[in-house]
Scaffold this motif. Structure first.
Motif, short mmCIF file in Angstrom:
data_model
loop_
_atom_site.label_atom_id
_atom_site.label_comp_id
_atom_site.label_asym_id
_atom_site.label_seq_id
_atom_site.Cartn_x
_atom_site.Cartn_y
_atom_site.Cartn_z
N MET A 354 -40.87 11.18 28.89
CA MET A 354 -41.38 10.06 29.70
C MET A 354 -40.68 9.97 31.04
O MET A 354 -41.26 9.51 32.02
N ASN A 355 -39.43 10.44 31.10
CA ASN A 355 -38.70 10.40 32.37
C ASN A 355 -39.30 11.35 33.40
O ASN A 355 -39.07 11.20 34.60
N GLY A 356 -40.06 12.34 32.94
CA GLY A 356 -40.68 13.29 33.85
C GLY A 356 -42.07 12.92 34.27
O GLY A 356 -42.76 13.71 34.92
N LEU A 357 -42.52 11.71 33.92
CA LEU A 357 -43.87 11.27 34.26
C LEU A 357 -43.87 10.05 35.17
O LEU A 357 -44.89 9.39 35.33
N GLY A 358 -42.74 9.74 35.76
CA GLY A 358 -42.67 8.58 36.65
C GLY A 358 -43.32 8.84 37.99
O GLY A 358 -43.31 9.97 38.50
N TRP A 359 -43.86 7.80 38.56
CA TRP A 359 -44.49 7.91 39.88
C TRP A 359 -43.72 7.10 40.92
O TRP A 359 -43.48 7.55 42.02
N GLU A 360 -43.32 5.90 40.54
CA GLU A 360 -42.52 5.06 41.44
C GLU A 360 -41.93 3.91 40.63
O GLU A 360 -42.23 3.74 39.44
N GLY A 361 -41.06 3.15 41.28
CA GLY A 361 -40.48 1.99 40.62
C GLY A 361 -39.13 2.26 39.98
O GLY A 361 -38.62 3.39 40.00
N GLU A 362 -38.57 1.22 39.39
CA GLU A 362 -37.26 1.33 38.78
C GLU A 362 -37.34 2.08 37.45
O GLU A 362 -38.40 2.23 36.85
N GLY A 363 -36.20 2.56 36.99
CA GLY A 363 -36.13 3.25 35.71
C GLY A 363 -36.21 4.75 35.81
O GLY A 363 -36.11 5.45 34.80
N PHE A 364 -36.41 5.28 37.04
CA PHE A 364 -36.47 6.72 37.24
C PHE A 364 -35.50 7.13 38.35
O PHE A 364 -35.36 6.43 39.35
N GLU A 366 -34.32 9.79 41.43
CA GLU A 366 -35.07 10.48 42.48
C GLU A 366 -35.49 11.87 42.00
O GLU A 366 -36.61 12.33 42.28
N ASP A 367 -34.62 12.55 41.26
CA ASP A 367 -34.94 13.88 40.73
C ASP A 367 -36.11 13.80 39.75
O ASP A 367 -36.96 14.71 39.70
N GLU A 368 -36.17 12.75 38.96
CA GLU A 368 -37.26 12.60 38.00
C GLU A 368 -38.59 12.36 38.70
O GLU A 368 -39.63 12.91 38.31
N LEU A 369 -38.57 11.54 39.73
CA LEU A 369 -39.80 11.30 40.50
C LEU A 369 -40.25 12.58 41.21
O LEU A 369 -41.44 12.87 41.29
N THR A 370 -39.27 13.35 41.70
CA THR A 370 -39.59 14.62 42.35
C THR A 370 -40.21 15.59 41.36
O THR A 370 -41.13 16.34 41.70
N GLN A 371 -39.72 15.57 40.12
CA GLN A 371 -40.26 16.47 39.09
C GLN A 371 -41.74 16.21 38.86
O GLN A 371 -42.53 17.14 38.74
N THR A 372 -42.12 14.95 38.82
CA THR A 372 -43.53 14.61 38.61
C THR A 372 -44.39 15.17 39.74
O THR A 372 -45.43 15.79 39.50
N ARG A 373 -43.97 14.93 40.97
CA ARG A 373 -44.75 15.38 42.12
C ARG A 373 -44.76 16.91 42.24
O ARG A 373 -45.77 17.51 42.63
N THR A 374 -43.65 17.52 41.90
CA THR A 374 -43.58 18.98 41.94
C THR A 374 -44.52 19.60 40.91
O THR A 374 -45.19 20.59 41.18
N TRP A 375 -44.58 18.98 39.73
CA TRP A 375 -45.49 19.45 38.68
C TRP A 375 -46.94 19.37 39.15
O TRP A 375 -47.71 20.31 38.99
N LEU A 376 -47.32 18.24 39.74
CA LEU A 376 -48.68 18.07 40.23
C LEU A 376 -48.97 19.01 41.40
O LEU A 376 -50.03 19.65 41.46
N TRP A 377 -48.03 19.08 42.32
CA TRP A 377 -48.20 19.97 43.49
C TRP A 377 -48.35 21.43 43.05
O TRP A 377 -49.13 22.19 43.62
N GLY A 378 -47.62 21.82 42.01
CA GLY A 378 -47.62 23.21 41.56
C GLY A 378 -48.95 23.68 41.01
O GLY A 378 -49.16 24.89 40.85
N LYS A 379 -49.87 22.75 40.71
CA LYS A 379 -51.19 23.16 40.23
C LYS A 379 -51.93 23.98 41.28
O LYS A 379 -52.82 24.76 40.96
N ALA A 380 -51.56 23.79 42.54
CA ALA A 380 -52.24 24.51 43.63
C ALA A 380 -51.72 25.92 43.82
O ALA A 380 -52.36 26.73 44.52
#
Length: 406
Positions: A354-364, A366-380
């Motif tokens: 669940m820590n790797g699925l954060g988008w914004e807000g408290e509880g995550f 910066e590295d965890e939020l980056t992981q989510t975006r990197t995962w999505l970006w990597g689809k391209a």
């Protein structure tokens, strides 16, 4: 067999260069930048450079070592491949990174060195080597993606200039670029032979860019519209109708970089190894191993693949410098790099839970939020630079010698 004296003669010049490089780097690389992220790798485009970053970029640009093997007469380093390897080793030793990059370095510069005339090389190569001009690529169109040769953006001959009308899409960095290297149609009666390679100033009247927002939240790509844009004939690279040949060569340079050598894919392989990430999030047993044995085996396979791929990239880079540049084998590298990149991102998400699925807000973090975006970006990764399916076609035809059967 070479004598000891002969070996000494061959080794000394390289040792001397290593000493020179070490001394220069010690004098010019700001220690405060060691271990810091390279601003060139920012997904959301250029960021304002700090004083240290700006000084480091200027030093490397003036020295020509941002493009170490490019000819010195055009602002490059003029180094041979052995010296370039030594420079890379010495930079790695002190945690230094190359501040000169972008599409000018990755794709356009090497292509212009091969196909451009002297006036074009003198005008553009030095500015790329210094990191003074940002380039973007005008290839894909709404109706010409996988079948790029179907492109319709037309450059009409008006004597001493062309008038360009049409649209490009997926223009990476178009909103920040100074100039664009583009494939345009100069003859509507021919498909491949009707395409030319043209350089367009992005500040010209009639050029409009509209950023495209991706699922990762970033907007690195654009729709780019050209309406009655005047382009001097001097901006034609090669002859009319040679664009397809030149464009394919540029794509080989692009795929070589996207496979792992360039900043885009390079940032996917950067950071904490997935094994370290798993130990942090999943814990270890009494022997210091990752507790989940199935996950442990998949991580081992991934890191073996990554290590083998990295070594293969180094060998291919050396071969490309000693021969005639990148070959069709870059399609293999691009596909393998895409798979490893996406595997890494998937493993990271699984490890973090669940820590790797954060988008914004408290509880995550910066590295965890980056992981989510990197995962999505990597689809391209398996799409841009030519999709994996297109690379498979290139591999089948140009490497395996398989022909189409009607």
């Amino acid at each position: 067999m070479a004598t000891a004296a002969e070996l000494d003669v061959s080794v000394k010049p390289l040792d001397a260069f290593r000493a020179e490089a070490r001394e220069w780097l010690a004098a010019n690389f700001p220690p405060a930048l060691k271990g810091k992220d390279n601003p060139l790798s920012a997904i959301d485009g250029p960021t304002e450079l700090s004083a240290d970053e700006a000084a480091w970029k200027k030093a490397m640009g003036d020295k020509g070592w941002g493009v170490p093997t490019w000819p010195a007469q055009y602002g490059g380093g003029g180094l041979d491949r052995a010296q370039a390897r030594v420079l890379q080793e010495e930079m790695g030793r002190i945690g230094a990174w190359n501040p000169i990059g972008g599409m000018g370095v990755m794709m356009f510069g090497p292509t212009l060195l091969e196909y451009g005339n002297e006036a074009q090389k003198n005008e553009h190569i030095r500015a790329i080597a210094k990191g003074e001009v940002r380039w973007c690529q005008g290839y894909s169109e709404p109706g010409a993606g996988s079948d790029l040769a179907s492109l319709q953006m037309f450059a009409e001959d008006k004597g001493d200039h062309y008038v360009v009308n049409g649209q490009k899409t997926w223009t990476s960095g178009g909103q920040w670029a100074d100039k664009c290297f583009a494939l345009v149609r100069t003859d509507k009666s021919k498909k491949h032979e009707g395409i030319s390679f043209l350089l367009i100033d992005m500040t010209s009247p009639g050029v409009e860019v509209k950023p495209i927002r991706l699922i990762s939240g970033s907007s690195p790509f654009c729709e780019t519209f050209f309406s009655d844009v005047k382009v001097p004939k001097d901006n034609l690279v090669g002859r009319e109708g040679e664009g397809w040949t030149i464009g394919k060569r540029l794509l080989q340079h692009e795929r070589q970089n996207l496979s792992g050598g360039g900043s885009a894919a390079g940032r996917m392989f950067a950071g904490k190894p997935v094994s370290a990430l798993a130990k942090e999030y999943r814990g270890t047993d009494e022997q210091g191993r990752i507790t989940d044995s199935d996950l442990r085996m998949r991580i081992v396979r991934h890191e073996m693949d990554l290590r083998a791929f990295s070594l293969t990239l180094r060998r291919a880079a050396l071969e490309s410098k000693s021969n005639q540049g990148p070959s069709a084998a870059t399609s293999i590298m691009k596909n393998v790099g895409a798979r490893i990149t996406q595997d890494r991102a998937e493993l990271g998400i699984e490890i973090m839970g669940m820590n790797g699925l954060g988008w914004e807000g408290e509880g995550f973090t910066e590295d965890e939020l980056t992981q989510t975006r990197t995962w999505l970006w990597g689809k391209a990764v398996s799409i841009y630079g030519g999709s994996s399916e297109i690379q498979n076609n290139v591999i089948a035809k140009r490497i395996l010698g398989m022909l189409d059967h009607q």
